[in-house]
Design a protein around this motif. Structure first.
Motif, PDB file in Angstrom:
ATOM      1  N   LYS A  48       0.847  -1.203   0.000  1.00  0.00           N
ATOM      2  CA  LYS A  48       0.000   0.000   0.000  1.00  0.00           C
ATOM      3  C   LYS A  48       0.880   1.250   0.000  1.00  0.00           C
ATOM      4  O   LYS A  48       0.637   2.205  -0.756  1.00  0.00           O
ATOM      5  CB  LYS A  48      -0.922  -0.013   1.215  1.00  0.00           C
ATOM      6  CG  LYS A  48      -1.869   1.180   1.317  1.00  0.00           C
ATOM      7  CD  LYS A  48      -2.835   0.975   2.492  1.00  0.00           C
ATOM      8  CE  LYS A  48      -3.798   2.146   2.635  1.00  0.00           C
ATOM      9  NZ  LYS A  48      -3.129   3.364   3.123  1.00  0.00           N
ATOM     10  N   LEU A  49       1.937   1.229   0.812  1.00  0.00           N
ATOM     11  CA  LEU A  49       2.864   2.356   0.883  1.00  0.00           C
ATOM     12  C   LEU A  49       3.617   2.528  -0.437  1.00  0.00           C
ATOM     13  O   LEU A  49       3.864   3.665  -0.881  1.00  0.00           O
ATOM     14  CB  LEU A  49       3.844   2.136   2.036  1.00  0.00           C
ATOM     15  CG  LEU A  49       4.852   3.257   2.311  1.00  0.00           C
ATOM     16  CD1 LEU A  49       4.129   4.560   2.640  1.00  0.00           C
ATOM     17  CD2 LEU A  49       5.795   2.860   3.441  1.00  0.00           C
ATOM     18  N   LEU A  50       3.980   1.426  -1.074  1.00  0.00           N
ATOM     19  CA  LEU A  50       4.650   1.507  -2.376  1.00  0.00           C
ATOM     20  C   LEU A  50       3.766   2.209  -3.406  1.00  0.00           C
ATOM     21  O   LEU A  50       4.240   3.024  -4.203  1.00  0.00           O
ATOM     22  CB  LEU A  50       5.013   0.105  -2.872  1.00  0.00           C
ATOM     23  CG  LEU A  50       6.283  -0.526  -2.294  1.00  0.00           C
ATOM     24  CD1 LEU A  50       6.332  -2.013  -2.604  1.00  0.00           C
ATOM     25  CD2 LEU A  50       7.533   0.169  -2.845  1.00  0.00           C
ATOM     26  N   VAL A  93       9.220   4.890  -8.296  1.00  0.00           N
ATOM     27  CA  VAL A  93       9.210   4.767  -6.836  1.00  0.00           C
ATOM     28  C   VAL A  93      10.024   5.904  -6.233  1.00  0.00           C
ATOM     29  O   VAL A  93      11.176   6.123  -6.606  1.00  0.00           O
ATOM     30  CB  VAL A  93       9.805   3.418  -6.381  1.00  0.00           C
ATOM     31  CG1 VAL A  93       9.820   3.334  -4.859  1.00  0.00           C
ATOM     32  CG2 VAL A  93       9.019   2.261  -6.969  1.00  0.00           C
ATOM     33  N   ILE A  94       9.412   6.633  -5.306  1.00  0.00           N
ATOM     34  CA  ILE A  94      10.109   7.705  -4.594  1.00  0.00           C
ATOM     35  C   ILE A  94      10.561   7.147  -3.247  1.00  0.00           C
ATOM     36  O   ILE A  94       9.757   6.935  -2.342  1.00  0.00           O
ATOM     37  CB  ILE A  94       9.195   8.933  -4.386  1.00  0.00           C
ATOM     38  CG1 ILE A  94       8.529   9.347  -5.711  1.00  0.00           C
ATOM     39  CG2 ILE A  94       9.990  10.077  -3.776  1.00  0.00           C
ATOM     40  CD1 ILE A  94       9.504   9.707  -6.801  1.00  0.00           C
ATOM     41  N   MET A  95      11.861   6.890  -3.129  1.00  0.00           N
ATOM     42  CA  MET A  95      12.390   6.306  -1.900  1.00  0.00           C
ATOM     43  C   MET A  95      12.343   7.322  -0.760  1.00  0.00           C
ATOM     44  O   MET A  95      12.637   8.499  -0.956  1.00  0.00           O
ATOM     45  CB  MET A  95      13.822   5.826  -2.124  1.00  0.00           C
ATOM     46  CG  MET A  95      14.403   5.047  -0.952  1.00  0.00           C
ATOM     47  SD  MET A  95      13.474   3.531  -0.585  1.00  0.00           S
ATOM     48  CE  MET A  95      14.132   2.437  -1.841  1.00  0.00           C
ATOM     49  N   SER A  96      11.961   6.859   0.416  1.00  0.00           N
ATOM     50  CA  SER A  96      11.884   7.714   1.600  1.00  0.00           C
ATOM     51  C   SER A  96      12.343   6.913   2.812  1.00  0.00           C
ATOM     52  O   SER A  96      12.455   5.683   2.757  1.00  0.00           O
ATOM     53  CB  SER A  96      10.449   8.206   1.817  1.00  0.00           C
ATOM     54  OG  SER A  96       9.594   7.108   2.116  1.00  0.00           O
ATOM     55  N   SER A 141      14.092  -0.011 -10.576  1.00  0.00           N
ATOM     56  CA  SER A 141      12.857  -0.523  -9.971  1.00  0.00           C
ATOM     57  C   SER A 141      11.706   0.419 -10.265  1.00  0.00           C
ATOM     58  O   SER A 141      11.903   1.618 -10.469  1.00  0.00           O
ATOM     59  CB  SER A 141      13.021  -0.700  -8.454  1.00  0.00           C
ATOM     60  OG  SER A 141      13.320   0.526  -7.838  1.00  0.00           O
ATOM     61  N   TRP A 142      10.518  -0.148 -10.301  1.00  0.00           N
ATOM     62  CA  TRP A 142       9.318   0.656 -10.510  1.00  0.00           C
ATOM     63  C   TRP A 142       8.113  -0.099  -9.967  1.00  0.00           C
ATOM     64  O   TRP A 142       8.212  -1.250  -9.538  1.00  0.00           O
ATOM     65  CB  TRP A 142       9.137   1.001 -11.985  1.00  0.00           C
ATOM     66  CG  TRP A 142       8.844  -0.155 -12.897  1.00  0.00           C
ATOM     67  CD1 TRP A 142       7.622  -0.677 -13.202  1.00  0.00           C
ATOM     68  CD2 TRP A 142       9.799  -0.936 -13.638  1.00  0.00           C
ATOM     69  NE1 TRP A 142       7.748  -1.731 -14.080  1.00  0.00           N
ATOM     70  CE2 TRP A 142       9.065  -1.907 -14.361  1.00  0.00           C
ATOM     71  CE3 TRP A 142      11.189  -0.899 -13.754  1.00  0.00           C
ATOM     72  CZ2 TRP A 142       9.697  -2.826 -15.191  1.00  0.00           C
ATOM     73  CZ3 TRP A 142      11.803  -1.820 -14.579  1.00  0.00           C
ATOM     74  CH2 TRP A 142      11.068  -2.768 -15.289  1.00  0.00           C
ATOM     75  N   VAL A 143       6.979   0.565 -10.009  1.00  0.00           N
ATOM     76  CA  VAL A 143       5.725  -0.008  -9.524  1.00  0.00           C
ATOM     77  C   VAL A 143       4.724  -0.047 -10.665  1.00  0.00           C
ATOM     78  O   VAL A 143       4.662   0.870 -11.488  1.00  0.00           O
ATOM     79  CB  VAL A 143       5.173   0.822  -8.338  1.00  0.00           C
ATOM     80  CG1 VAL A 143       3.679   0.602  -8.145  1.00  0.00           C
ATOM     81  CG2 VAL A 143       5.917   0.469  -7.055  1.00  0.00           C
ATOM     82  N   GLU A 189      -5.528  -6.111  -9.468  1.00  0.00           N
ATOM     83  CA  GLU A 189      -5.108  -7.017  -8.393  1.00  0.00           C
ATOM     84  C   GLU A 189      -4.154  -6.336  -7.421  1.00  0.00           C
ATOM     85  O   GLU A 189      -3.607  -6.972  -6.530  1.00  0.00           O
ATOM     86  CB  GLU A 189      -4.449  -8.268  -8.980  1.00  0.00           C
ATOM     87  CG  GLU A 189      -5.419  -9.171  -9.727  1.00  0.00           C
ATOM     88  CD  GLU A 189      -4.772 -10.463 -10.170  1.00  0.00           C
ATOM     89  OE1 GLU A 189      -3.522 -10.487 -10.330  1.00  0.00           O
ATOM     90  OE2 GLU A 189      -5.489 -11.458 -10.329  1.00  0.00           O
ATOM     91  N   GLY A 190      -3.932  -5.041  -7.607  1.00  0.00           N
ATOM     92  CA  GLY A 190      -3.105  -4.302  -6.673  1.00  0.00           C
ATOM     93  C   GLY A 190      -1.764  -3.889  -7.239  1.00  0.00           C
ATOM     94  O   GLY A 190      -1.573  -3.796  -8.452  1.00  0.00           O
ATOM     95  N   VAL A 191      -0.827  -3.651  -6.331  1.00  0.00           N
ATOM     96  CA  VAL A 191       0.485  -3.097  -6.668  1.00  0.00           C
ATOM     97  C   VAL A 191       1.500  -4.218  -6.893  1.00  0.00           C
ATOM     98  O   VAL A 191       1.528  -5.199  -6.153  1.00  0.00           O
ATOM     99  CB  VAL A 191       0.967  -2.173  -5.527  1.00  0.00           C
ATOM    100  CG1 VAL A 191       2.430  -1.795  -5.698  1.00  0.00           C
ATOM    101  CG2 VAL A 191       0.104  -0.923  -5.463  1.00  0.00           C
TER     102      VAL A 191
END
Length: 644
Positions: A310-312, A327-330, A390-392, A397-399
């Motif tokens: 969900k956070l991704l 993806v924004i890394m935090s 990497s990417w999302v 069906e979601g992420v």
């Protein structure tokens, strides 16, 4: 019985004898059958003789119309019979495979005119087959349930009948469902998240049955680049698990449109992680009488996985003209990744105790342990992004978190190019500026033969070309209608992305001039079915994203190629990573990619000496003197660019 089409003398070099026969085929046999004698084809044949004799890799850059397919097929077939191991012909995609094996294709022509019986079998990618479990889910769904129910009813009787099979019976192939859109097909097709190892229907699966069939090919197995690289990547793991590799031991490999192999290799080495897949696998442990400590940590892992994915989704941003989200890394995301990894560590520790109690089925335990190991490797890579991309992706069906290596050359060097066998790269576009160093470096090839032969066609007389220095959509539609009138339809319109194709389709519905033509759109049905419809309905217009390479339609059905935009790479994470790794991203990443695709697109128009037609290219970037100069350089000799 002599398996060769010539009298074989075991005291002499086999490759030399095969080469002599192949020369005779091109000098005499094929011309007697009405084929043209081509010096370029004969030159290529003598170059391949050395590659097969020395078991080397060779870059065979041969222009459109040189007949390169005949050359590599004849060497591959003869060498397969000599070694008693089939040759692999790996094509860039499924549409190229279909063109090779169609009734009027090159394999059929060789068989007919040389009196050969050629055992060529298809090894199609797994996503080209129905997944019986997904089909059941689709039938129970809301959208297109009747369509999927009809698919189920038309399955062969043995699929849901315990009776024995007496012979190979192919079924479930994408081509058998040509009427389905790509989206409808994906609803029932195999995907990477299907766990075939524990599927109780795998022995009735069309994919499994086809695998047993093509493995027995005597001469040639034809597959895609993706499938070949999947074979390479899974070879050791499948042997460890007691499974047969996807492809049998083979004598040689031909990579048709070989300039696209790096992308296929990256794709095969990619990790894909999804919450619902993890949950479905880890809950298998709950089916036994396990200790409470393990049950608690499993519940914790499921909760943490759900939260992480969900956070991704929330930590990613959309990218124009791409279905990949950056993806924004935090600190928060990194913390949750570490937390999930810790929970997985706890499960592994608990499984050590549990395995000694024999409460969990050993097979199921192995599946869970391997999945957790894969997750741990992937998550550790994700935290160290220097050598990764990497990417999302998001769907119903979601992420999905996708993790891809930047460089694949070390693995390719070890698992492909270190093999002592002939490997042929065949394409009209393998060199950059006359050098093969770029492709050799990117694939980890340290020593290779190479040659270039130009196309035999008279492009100055056969091709006209024009450019429009614009990205104004209204103007492009106006010019397109004018150009289509010149060619009376009969055009291929190429788009750099699905989004641009879809926007064109939406816009044209409101422009009356288009109504006089029949348009065919990639994605609305199976690709080879679309290509056949386009070829047989001469005035029709085909709109496509993936047909910059490989499409072979001689004659008047394809009399114009319109490039809706210059095919620069998208701003997705893959190309963003490549741009970050060079001081001059436009010159070193964007331009080479664009020029390579543009050159391939130009090659779709003239497919025979009697062909003629028009090239039309749109793009505001052409106003840049550097871009225009490079585009002029790749135009066939004698072809001048008219500015619209």
């Amino acid at each position: 019985m002599n398996p060769y089409p010539f009298e074989f003398d075991p005291k002499q070099s086999f490759v030399q004898q095969a080469s002599d026969w192949i020369a005779d085929v091109f000098y005499e046999r094929l011309p007697e059958a009405g084929f043209e004698l081509r010096d370029e084809q004969i030159y290529m044949a003598f170059q391949l003789e050395r590659a097969y004799n020395e078991k080397q890799t060779i870059f065979a850059e041969a222009g459109v119309g040189t007949g390169k397919t005949f050359v590599y097929l004849l060497y591959a077939i003869n060498y397969a019979r000599y070694t008693r191991k089939p040759a692999i012909i790996a094509c860039a995609d499924e549409s190229l495979i279909e063109q090779l094996v169609k009734q009027e294709g090159d394999i059929a022509k060789l068989a007919q005119h040389l009196g050969l019986t050629i055992d060529a079998r298809l090894g199609k990618s797994m996503n080209q087959y129905i997944c019986l479990n997904k089909l059941d889910e689709a039938r129970a769904g809301i959208e297109d349930a009747e369509l999927y129910d009809e698919m189920y009813k038309n399955l062969p009787d043995f699929v849901n009948n315990p009776g024995t099979m007496k012979a190979f019976y192919p079924y479930g192939n994408r081509k058998d469902y040509a009427h389905l859109t790509d989206e409808q097909w994906e609803g029932a097709a195999w995907d990477v998240f299907q766990d075939c190892l524990v599927c109780n229907r795998r022995h009735r699966c069309g994919q499994t049955l086809s695998r047993e069939h093509y493995r027995k090919a005597a001469d040639i197995i034809i597959c895609s680049h993706d499938f070949y690289m999947e074979h390479v990547w899974t070879y050791e793991a499948r042997k460890r698990e007691g499974q047969m590799p996807l492809l049998p031991e083979h004598s040689s490999v031909v990579f048709d449109e070989g300039h696209l192999l790096e992308t296929a290799a990256q794709k095969a080495l990619t990790y894909k992680l999804k919450h619902h897949v993890f949950e479905s696998i880890i809950t298998r442990l709950l089916q036994g009488e396990i200790r409470e400590e393990l049950a608690v940590v499993i519940d914790e892992a499921i909760d943490q996985s759900e939260f992480l994915f969900k956070l991704l989704g929330e930590s990613s941003r959309a990218i124009a003209a791409s279905d990949r989200r950056e993806v924004i890394m935090s600190d928060e995301l990194l913390r949750e990744v570490n937390k999930f990894g810790s929970v997985l560590d706890s499960i592994e520790e608990e499984l050590v105790f549990e395995s000694g109690m024999y409460t969990i089925d050993p097979y199921q335990l192995t599946i869970v342990e391997e999945h957790i190991e894969m997750l741990q490797i992937a998550l550790n890579l994700f935290k160290q992004p220097q050598g990764l991309i990497s990417w999302v992706e998001e769907d119903n069906e979601g992420v999905t978190l996708v993790i891809m290596p930047k460089l694949v050359k070390e693995i390719l060097r070890e698992r492909v190019f270190s093999k002592n066998m002939p490997i042929v790269f065949s394409s009209a576009t393998l060199s950059v500026g006359g050098s093969f160093d770029y492709i050799a470096e990117s694939l980890g090839i340290q020593d290779a033969l190479s040659f270039t032969v130009a196309s035999p066609y008279d492009y100055e007389q056969q091709m006209k070309a024009a450019v429009a220095l614009t990205d104004d959509v209204a103007l492009k539609h106006k010019l397109t209608l004018e150009r289509l009138q010149q060619s009376e339809g009969r055009a291929l319109i190429l788009f750099p992305s699905k989004e641009e194709l879809q926007q064109f389709r939406t816009d044209m519905a409101h422009i009356s001039g288009y109504s006089q033509y029949r348009f065919l759109f990639e994605g609305t049905s199976e690709i080879s079915h679309l290509i056949s419809a386009f070829q047989n309905d001469e005035p029709s217009i085909l709109c496509a994203v993936t047909l910059w390479e490989g499409l072979d339609i001689p004659g008047p059905s394809l009399s114009q190629v319109i490039m809706w935009s210059l095919p620069f790479p998208p701003n997705d994470p893959v190309f963003a990573a490549k741009r970050r790794d060079t001081e001059k991203p436009f010159e070193n990443v964007d331009m080479p990619y664009m020029l390579l695709r543009l050159k391939q697109g130009l090659g779709r128009l003239i497919r025979g000496r009697e062909d003629s037609g028009i090239i039309t290219i749109y793009g505001q970037e052409l106003a840049n003197e550097l871009v225009m100069d490079q585009v002029k350089r790749i135009m066939p000799e004698g072809v001048q660019l008219e500015q619209l």
